[in-house]
Design a protein around this motif. Structure first.
Motif, PDB file in Angstrom:
ATOM      1  N   ALA A   1      10.619  -1.521  -8.474  1.00  0.00           N
ATOM      2  CA  ALA A   1      10.252  -2.890  -8.115  1.00  0.00           C
ATOM      3  C   ALA A   1      10.877  -3.316  -6.787  1.00  0.00           C
TER       4      ALA A   1
ATOM      5  N   ARG B   1       1.086  -4.584  -3.411  1.00  0.00           N
ATOM      6  CA  ARG B   1       1.457  -4.513  -4.827  1.00  0.00           C
ATOM      7  C   ARG B   1       0.449  -3.679  -5.618  1.00  0.00           C
ATOM      8  N   ASP B   2      -0.829  -3.821  -5.290  1.00  0.00           N
ATOM      9  CA  ASP B   2      -1.858  -3.026  -5.982  1.00  0.00           C
ATOM     10  C   ASP B   2      -1.649  -1.529  -5.754  1.00  0.00           C
TER      11      ASP B   2
ATOM     12  N   SER C   1       6.228  -5.357   0.349  1.00  0.00           N
ATOM     13  CA  SER C   1       5.401  -6.567   0.306  1.00  0.00           C
ATOM     14  C   SER C   1       5.877  -7.579   1.335  1.00  0.00           C
TER      15      SER C   1
ATOM     16  N   THR D   1       2.652  -0.689  -7.126  1.00  0.00           N
ATOM     17  CA  THR D   1       3.191  -1.021  -8.458  1.00  0.00           C
ATOM     18  C   THR D   1       2.932   0.110  -9.445  1.00  0.00           C
TER      19      THR D   1
ATOM     20  N   VAL E   1       8.679  -2.156  -3.995  1.00  0.00           N
ATOM     21  CA  VAL E   1       7.455  -2.973  -3.938  1.00  0.00           C
ATOM     22  C   VAL E   1       7.753  -4.294  -3.240  1.00  0.00           C
ATOM     23  N   ASP E   2       8.846  -4.934  -3.629  1.00  0.00           N
ATOM     24  CA  ASP E   2       9.210  -6.228  -3.022  1.00  0.00           C
ATOM     25  C   ASP E   2       9.495  -6.069  -1.528  1.00  0.00           C
TER      26      ASP E   2
END
Length: 271
Positions: free
Chosen positions: A75, A66-67, A82, A70, A78-79
């Motif tokens: 999004a 996420r760092d 992750s 993002t 990212v999800d």
């Protein structure tokens, strides 16, 4: 990709498909962003290891993801990534390979929603056969002394106005960033992914002479009985085949050509 990594990929694909259906045409943008994630992973051994280090807690790996991502990608991406880094990967490279497959899935999903998935499959397979047959073009598109963006631009010029936008995007990506694979092999993999979205296997048939429509239909029925599912047959001509057919379905190859039988006979005699 080993079994544990393959299982992690398949689980991610199951989670990703509903997202692709929800986002509609934006699936193409998400695919482009995922290819960008592949480039980031390929460009940093340290990051790739940090995101796949089994001794590090999964949530820590997700936090690092996420760092890094993002604000740079949507999004949904990212999800997805992750979630991927929470899994255990047999090799650090497997993570980037999985993201690459999911990127192609995303662009193919956009083609499917636009009603172009069959077109993309046919065009990608045809391009693969063209590159196999046209040595000079293949060498120009795979010259490692040429910068990746130049190879991509050349592919773009070759395809300009002739294919679906998804075909062009995936072919340009394959030319610019082969990641250790041959360009024809990458295009075949895309054609296979497109066929899988249509719940079909792809049979690549090589023959010295054109097959009639009835011959293709009969061969299709035989292959469908053997594999228990729908099969899309693509036929390529190669005068060096010297009679018979060479059939490839996935990793399975049946070479019933006269040339292969003669070669086999020579090996037996020599032995």
């Amino acid at each position: 990709m080993r079994a544990s990594s393959q299982a992690a990929l398949e689980q991610a694909r199951e989670r990703w498909e509903p997202v692709l259906r929800q986002v509609g045409a934006r699936a193409h943008t998400l695919g482009d962003q995922l290819f960008g994630v592949v480039d980031v992973l390929d460009g940093s051994v340290a990051l790739r290891r940090a995101l796949t280090e089994p001794s590090r807690a999964g949530e820590d790996r997700a936090g690092l993801t996420r760092d890094v991502l993002t604000g740079k990608v949507d999004a949904e991406v990212v999800d997805l990534v992750s979630g991927l880094v929470r899994e255990r990967w047999s090799e650090p490279r497997d993570l980037a390979d999985a993201v690459e497959i999911l990127a192609a899935d995303s662009i193919l999903a956009a083609a499917e929603q636009a009603g172009r998935i069959e077109q993309v499959e046919a065009e990608t397979y045809r391009l693969e056969r063209i590159l196999v047959d046209q040595r000079e073009l293949r060498l120009a598109l795979t010259d490692h002394d040429t910068a990746p963006e130049r190879r991509g631009e050349l592919m773009e010029r070759v395809l300009a106005g002739k294919v679906a936008p998804e075909t062009a995007a995936l072919a340009v990506r394959a030319a610019a960033h082969p990641r250790g694979h041959t360009l024809p092999a990458l295009l075949r993999a895309v054609a296979d992914q497109a066929a899988a979205r249509r719940e079909r296997l792809v049979a690549s048939v090589t023959s010295a002479v054109p097959l009639t429509g009835s011959q293709i239909e009969r061969l299709t029925r035989i292959l469908e009985r053997q594999h228990g599912r729908a099969v899309q047959v693509h036929v390529a001509l190669d005068p060096d085949v010297v009679g018979g057919l060479r059939i490839q379905v996935g990793d399975e190859v049946v070479d019933a050509t006269l040339a292969s039988r003669l070669a086999d006979a020579r090996r037996r005699l020599a032995g």
